[in-house]
Write a protein that holds these residues in place. Sequence first.
Motif, short mmCIF file in Angstrom:
data_model
loop_
_atom_site.label_atom_id
_atom_site.label_comp_id
_atom_site.label_asym_id
_atom_site.label_seq_id
_atom_site.Cartn_x
_atom_site.Cartn_y
_atom_site.Cartn_z
N THR A 1 69.04 29.98 35.11
CA THR A 1 68.78 31.09 33.95
C THR A 1 69.23 31.38 32.97
OG1 THR A 1 70.02 32.96 35.37
CG2 THR A 1 68.07 31.20 36.77
N LEU A 2 68.04 31.96 32.02
CA LEU A 2 68.35 32.80 31.14
C LEU A 2 68.24 34.36 31.42
CD1 LEU A 2 68.07 33.90 28.18
CD2 LEU A 2 66.22 34.39 28.88
N GLU A 3 69.63 34.68 31.69
CA GLU A 3 70.35 35.93 32.20
C GLU A 3 70.11 37.32 31.25
OE1 GLU A 3 72.62 36.19 35.38
OE2 GLU A 3 73.79 37.53 34.30
N LEU A 4 69.33 38.31 31.53
CA LEU A 4 69.89 39.37 30.34
C LEU A 4 70.23 40.46 30.76
CD1 LEU A 4 65.49 39.82 29.38
CD2 LEU A 4 67.39 38.38 28.13
N VAL A 5 71.75 42.20 30.32
CA VAL A 5 72.23 42.33 31.17
C VAL A 5 72.12 43.74 30.38
CG1 VAL A 5 74.85 41.36 30.24
CG2 VAL A 5 74.60 43.31 31.69
N TYR A 6 71.53 45.29 30.83
CA TYR A 6 71.42 45.95 29.82
C TYR A 6 72.51 47.55 30.55
CZ TYR A 6 69.39 49.89 28.13
OH TYR A 6 69.00 50.96 26.78
N VAL A 7 73.09 47.86 29.53
CA VAL A 7 74.59 48.84 29.89
C VAL A 7 73.29 50.01 30.09
CG1 VAL A 7 76.23 49.71 29.40
CG2 VAL A 7 76.06 47.43 29.47
N THR A 8 72.92 50.47 30.86
CA THR A 8 72.47 52.17 30.95
C THR A 8 73.09 52.98 30.78
OG1 THR A 8 72.51 51.94 33.38
CG2 THR A 8 70.90 50.59 33.14
N GLU A 9 75.05 52.65 32.10
CA GLU A 9 75.86 53.82 31.67
C GLU A 9 76.95 53.26 31.48
OE1 GLU A 9 76.89 57.29 34.90
OE2 GLU A 9 74.91 56.56 34.96
N GLY A 10 78.46 54.05 30.96
CA GLY A 10 79.19 53.26 30.31
C GLY A 10 79.53 52.33 29.81
N THR A 11 80.28 51.17 30.27
CA THR A 11 80.73 49.91 29.10
C THR A 11 81.03 48.35 30.20
OG1 THR A 11 82.93 50.40 29.38
CG2 THR A 11 82.10 51.19 27.95
N LEU A 12 80.81 47.47 29.30
CA LEU A 12 80.56 46.07 30.28
C LEU A 12 81.73 45.44 29.21
CD1 LEU A 12 80.09 45.10 33.15
CD2 LEU A 12 77.73 44.01 31.54
N GLU A 13 81.94 44.49 30.11
CA GLU A 13 82.24 43.53 29.06
C GLU A 13 82.63 41.83 29.40
OE1 GLU A 13 84.99 44.69 26.79
OE2 GLU A 13 84.76 46.33 27.49
N LEU A 14 81.85 41.05 28.64
CA LEU A 14 80.99 40.28 28.94
C LEU A 14 81.74 39.01 28.50
CD1 LEU A 14 78.30 38.04 29.42
CD2 LEU A 14 77.25 38.66 26.98
N GLY A 15 82.40 37.79 29.58
CA GLY A 15 82.78 36.68 29.05
C GLY A 15 81.49 35.81 28.77
N VAL A 16 82.34 34.58 27.42
CA VAL A 16 81.25 33.65 27.34
C VAL A 16 82.27 32.95 26.88
CG1 VAL A 16 79.30 32.46 26.30
CG2 VAL A 16 78.88 34.93 27.15
N GLY A 17 81.92 31.16 27.53
CA GLY A 17 83.70 30.27 27.21
C GLY A 17 84.61 31.70 27.46
N GLN A 18 85.84 31.34 25.82
CA GLN A 18 86.93 31.69 26.64
C GLN A 18 86.81 33.18 25.25
OE1 GLN A 18 89.97 29.16 24.89
NE2 GLN A 18 89.22 27.57 26.51
N GLU A 19 85.40 33.45 25.15
CA GLU A 19 85.03 34.84 23.86
C GLU A 19 85.34 36.11 25.38
OE1 GLU A 19 86.58 35.22 21.03
OE2 GLU A 19 86.68 33.32 21.32
N LEU A 20 85.77 37.75 24.71
CA LEU A 20 85.47 38.25 25.53
C LEU A 20 84.50 39.85 24.55
CD1 LEU A 20 85.79 39.29 28.28
CD2 LEU A 20 87.33 41.16 28.20
N TYR A 21 82.86 39.98 24.86
CA TYR A 21 82.30 41.17 24.16
C TYR A 21 82.10 42.30 25.20
CZ TYR A 21 80.87 36.33 21.94
OH TYR A 21 80.87 35.00 20.82
N HIS A 22 82.08 43.26 24.06
CA HIS A 22 82.20 44.84 24.93
C HIS A 22 80.70 45.27 24.26
CE1 HIS A 22 83.92 48.34 25.62
NE2 HIS A 22 82.85 49.20 24.42
N LEU A 23 80.38 45.31 25.67
CA LEU A 23 79.36 46.35 25.54
C LEU A 23 79.49 47.52 25.86
CD1 LEU A 23 78.60 43.48 26.55
CD2 LEU A 23 76.05 44.05 27.44
N GLU A 24 79.03 48.66 25.09
CA GLU A 24 78.50 49.82 24.79
C GLU A 24 77.16 50.14 25.58
OE1 GLU A 24 80.46 52.61 24.79
OE2 GLU A 24 81.94 51.31 23.35
#
Length: 269
Positions: free
Chosen positions: A29-52
């Motif tokens: 599936t296609l996945e969308l993750v929208y941060v409404t409060e706090g932060t989240l770290e999204l890992g794709v492959g071997q990379e880690l992306y920071h979401l505010e």
Amino acid sequence: MHLQYKNTKQNIQAVQKRARHVAPHLHNTLELVYVTEGTLELGVGQELYHLETGDMGIIFPDIIHHYQVFGADAHKIYLVNIAAGSIGFFGEELQKYAPVMPVIKRSELGEEVIHALYRMMLTQEWEFTILQAYLQIVLARCVPLLDLDEKSKVGSDDLIYQTVAYISGHFRENITLDKMAQDLCVSKYAISRVFSGTFHNNFNQYVNDARIRYACSRLENTRDSIIEICLDSGFESQRTFNRAFKERYRMSPSEYRKKWREHSGVISL
């Protein structure tokens, strides 16, 4: 790496939830993750992306990813999963490519996208047409913002990732386990272990699943003939296509198209 494979069957699933650690996994599936409060770290492959707060991550089908949450504060998200057949106009693009940078910052999203995401959270699953309308707004605004590359070039060099990326890019061709092993420069027995150990499936079953998902998208979103869809999805004959389709959905492709149109309110001309 402990990897999970999730085969999501609902057309569109939109939920509000607390963010939490999620182990590396992939799904169709296609996945969308929208941060409404706090932060989240999204890992794709071997990379880690920071979401505010206010940022959105977008994960294309069959891409290995995971989530991490740091700190004791509340972290909340909107999570949307969309089956391939509901992606519509962007379906083929999402099958072949993946974002080089899978995060869209709050300043780029725009109020229209945020409003559409919010309305998706309030819409019931049975209101499929409304959900899909909001989804198309999100995709129409967000996909052009992404720098896309072939799936085989995005992510890690992990054999599991290479296997998924290869099939995503070649399932419409006459591919074999031997040919894939040769192209990936690995033993076909190593690839077979990936299918049995990770996907609990064999090579032919996995390829047929990819072909059927693509065929479903074409059945739902085009008026192409059954034989055109069959051959363009990678099946050798309509007989083989019908047999594989019935094994999966307990109905023929034409019956599936008719039921989907009745469910979604599409008028046949």
